[in-house]
Design a protein around this motif. Structure first.
Motif, PDB file in Angstrom:
ATOM      1  N   ARG A 109       0.850  -1.187   0.000  1.00 37.86           N
ATOM      2  CA  ARG A 109       0.000   0.000   0.000  1.00 37.86           C
ATOM      3  C   ARG A 109       0.887   1.238   0.000  1.00 37.86           C
ATOM      4  O   ARG A 109       1.705   1.427   0.891  1.00 37.86           O
ATOM      5  CB  ARG A 109      -0.928   0.018   1.231  1.00 37.86           C
ATOM      6  N   ILE A 129      -3.089  -2.519 -10.064  1.00 38.25           N
ATOM      7  CA  ILE A 129      -3.172  -1.416  -9.110  1.00 38.25           C
ATOM      8  C   ILE A 129      -4.630  -1.293  -8.688  1.00 38.25           C
ATOM      9  O   ILE A 129      -5.521  -1.193  -9.533  1.00 38.25           O
ATOM     10  CB  ILE A 129      -2.694  -0.084  -9.728  1.00 38.25           C
ATOM     11  N   ARG A 169      -7.181   1.072  -6.809  1.00 34.02           N
ATOM     12  CA  ARG A 169      -7.312   2.453  -6.353  1.00 34.02           C
ATOM     13  C   ARG A 169      -8.789   2.736  -6.048  1.00 34.02           C
ATOM     14  O   ARG A 169      -9.637   2.653  -6.912  1.00 34.02           O
ATOM     15  CB  ARG A 169      -6.819   3.420  -7.427  1.00 34.02           C
ATOM     16  N   GLU A 170      -9.070   3.013  -4.777  1.00 33.84           N
ATOM     17  CA  GLU A 170     -10.450   3.269  -4.326  1.00 33.84           C
ATOM     18  C   GLU A 170     -11.370   2.135  -4.737  1.00 33.84           C
ATOM     19  O   GLU A 170     -12.445   2.340  -5.292  1.00 33.84           O
ATOM     20  CB  GLU A 170     -10.957   4.598  -4.880  1.00 33.84           C
ATOM     21  N   THR A 228       0.960   5.104 -16.285  1.00 29.70           N
ATOM     22  CA  THR A 228       0.153   5.158 -15.060  1.00 29.70           C
ATOM     23  C   THR A 228       0.939   5.834 -13.940  1.00 29.70           C
ATOM     24  O   THR A 228       2.074   5.448 -13.652  1.00 29.70           O
ATOM     25  CB  THR A 228      -0.257   3.748 -14.605  1.00 29.70           C
ATOM     26  N   LEU A 252       1.398   6.771 -10.010  1.00 27.27           N
ATOM     27  CA  LEU A 252       1.038   6.242  -8.698  1.00 27.27           C
ATOM     28  C   LEU A 252       0.501   7.343  -7.794  1.00 27.27           C
ATOM     29  O   LEU A 252       0.975   8.480  -7.828  1.00 27.27           O
ATOM     30  CB  LEU A 252       2.245   5.586  -8.028  1.00 27.27           C
ATOM     31  N   LYS A 253      -0.477   6.970  -6.962  1.00 25.52           N
ATOM     32  CA  LYS A 253      -1.051   7.894  -5.993  1.00 25.52           C
ATOM     33  C   LYS A 253      -0.989   7.286  -4.601  1.00 25.52           C
ATOM     34  O   LYS A 253      -0.930   6.057  -4.449  1.00 25.52           O
ATOM     35  CB  LYS A 253      -2.510   8.221  -6.351  1.00 25.52           C
ATOM     36  N   ASP A 292      -2.743   3.794  -3.142  1.00 27.31           N
ATOM     37  CA  ASP A 292      -2.815   2.724  -4.137  1.00 27.31           C
ATOM     38  C   ASP A 292      -2.290   1.419  -3.555  1.00 27.31           C
ATOM     39  O   ASP A 292      -1.338   1.414  -2.769  1.00 27.31           O
ATOM     40  CB  ASP A 292      -1.975   3.074  -5.364  1.00 27.31           C
TER      41      ASP A 292
END
Length: 493
Positions: free
Chosen positions: A418, A444, A446-447, A457, A459-460, A463
């Motif tokens: 994470r 990945i 995400r949410e 892509t 990353l945030k 993720d």
């Protein structure tokens, strides 16, 4: 068979109890009542049809269940969160239990009229915070990490003190010539042996899980569970604290890079739930409602519970955490979160087996106190945390996990990680991230949505990355994903 019950009937009853127990967890959240209370209620209700009064069997099942529950709780414990609270947790697990037991013993002496040794025995039985209850109530709740870690570490490590005090009091009652100094010495020996063997078996388990290639992936969780049982058994054989050893070894396993990590975690979680259901149902069966819910037990149980919850536990918390950087709100929460559960009930079977005078009254009152603690404290702990502003934002969890079915024979692993907000690679595209040779980002999340990874892509924070990589690259990938941003450089830029 001795009671005329066939094997088929036992299997049928076991199936019914487990199904009822699983369905009970669904209703517990809606009713706002901890599931373990409902498990005990199920056992008490089944007692109307099934006669069970074998304290020895109940004790054996209880200890086995506690081993599995502590193992699951340990592997879920984050060492980075646990390390800062080791000292206060150990203080609560030792001095806190002593203070709680002493105040409760005084109350029992005045309320029940027991002798001093019997009163101290009662206090010892009820003095510890229960790991099964704490893990069950805090699971999925985003309590302030420091407080959650303190409670989990305390409940996972205070059983040796409670067991020692209980056994010591029973020995002093049954063998008046017992030496107090030798009993105290045996306690330190138990703690020392438990710590040493817990560390050793934890390291051995990690080595075994990563070095032995098993033919079936489903064997890895069984292998890990076997180490938990082995750790307890060998530690107990050498007169150490088996429960403490299991908890320590589980923390080592859970914080290490191990093969089939997610399978082990999920299997342990399911097994812990099954053992928790079994344990509380069996303990419920051991109680006879017509003996438990008498006017005397109700009155005595309520009075002792009030003293335990509102006086003994708070005094123990405040004295045990002096100058340990806990504010008033946090101490109030720690005081209220000192849940009682399976351990006191299991310990209450010790006097029964030792034929201590008044042991049935001790068992019934202890059981009633546990019920009150679970109902009152367990059902309000989250609301109290919210009112004290000790609850953080809800953390997202992955809805799915990915693993290689043939991992046992392949020289590769699927790593889940994470991403933290302050990670260095957050904000970078996958193409610009220097992943080690042979590694590949497969997915990945995400949410709760799947993001198909491409080179562009970005990353945030938050993720969930699933990276397929050779085993030899695990360490370097972990270092890459966990490396923090240079805040000084960032501010200058």
């Amino acid at each position: 068979m001795e009671n005329g019950i066939s094997t088929d009937a036992i299997v049928l009853v076991a199936g019914i109890l487990l199904i009822v127990g699983v369905l009970t967890t669904k209703f517990s959240s809606r009713l706002g009542v901890p599931s373990l209370v409902l498990f005990m209620m199920v056992g008490m209700a089944m007692g109307s049809f099934i006669y069970f009064d074998n304290a020895k069997v109940a004790q054996m099942i209880g200890v086995l269940a506690l081993v599995i529950i502590l193992f699951e709780g340990g592997i879920q414990t984050n060492w980075s969160s646990l390390r800062p609270v080791i000292i206060p947790s150990l203080s609560l697990a030792t001095f806190g239990v002593l203070i709680t037991s002493g105040i409760v013993a005084l109350a029992v002496k005045l309320i029940l009229g027991f002798g001093w040794l019997e009163s101290i025995l009662f206090g010892a039985i009820i003095g510890s915070t229960d790991a099964a209850a704490v893990f069950a109530v805090l699971k999925g709740q985003n309590i302030k990490p420091r407080l959650g870690a303190t409670l989990e570490a305390e409940s996972g490590s205070n059983d040796p003190m409670a067991v020692f005090l209980t056994v010591a009091m029973i020995e002093m009652i049954t063998i008046p010539d017992s030496s107090i100094l030798s009993l105290i010495g045996s306690f330190f020996v138990q703690m020392f042996v438990g710590v040493i063997l817990g560390l050793a078996f934890g390291k051995i388990a990690v080595w075994g899980l990563n070095r032995i290639n098993l033919d079936a992936g489903g064997l890895y969780p069984v292998f890990a569970t076997a180490f938990a049982l082995l750790t307890y058994g060998i530690t107990a054989f050498f007169h150490g604290s088996g429960l403490l050893a299991v908890y320590i070894s589980a923390i080592i396993i859970g914080n290490s890079d191990i093969a089939f990590r997610h399978s082990i975690f999920r299997f342990s979680e399911g097994l812990a739930w099954m053992m928790q259901i079994t344990m509380f149902v069996i303990l419920g069966l051991l109680v006879f409602p017509n003996e438990l819910f008498t006017a005397g037990n109700l009155l005595n149980g309520i009075l002792i519970s009030i003293i335990l919850i509102l006086i003994a536990r708070p005094v123990a918390v405040y004295l045990s955490t002096i100058k340990m950087n806990y504010d008033h709100r946090e101490r109030i929460f720690l005081s209220w979160a000192g849940l009682k559960g399976a351990v006191p009930i299991v310990l209450a079977t010790f006097p029964l087996l030792a034929n201590i005078e008044g042991s049935h009254e001790i068992f019934n009152v202890v059981f009633f106190v546990v019920l009150i603690s679970c109902l009152v404290q367990g059902s309000t702990i989250t609301q109290l945390a919210e009112k004290l502003h000790l609850v953080g934002p809800k953390l997202s969890e992955p809805t799915h996990s990915l693993e290689l079915i043939s991992l046992g024979k392949a020289d590769a692993e699927m790593l889940e990680y994470r991403m933290e907000e302050d990670a260095e690679i957050v904000g970078m595209s996958l193409l610009d991230i220097p992943f080690p040779p042979g590694s590949l980002v497969n997915a990945i999340i995400r949410e709760d949505k799947l993001i198909p990874p491409t080179g562009n892509t970005v990353l945030k924070g938050g993720d969930f990355l699933y990276v397929l990589a050779p085993r030899k690259q695990k360490k370097s990938i972990k270092e890459l994903l966990s490396k923090k941003k240079d805040m000084g450089t960032e501010q200058v830029g």
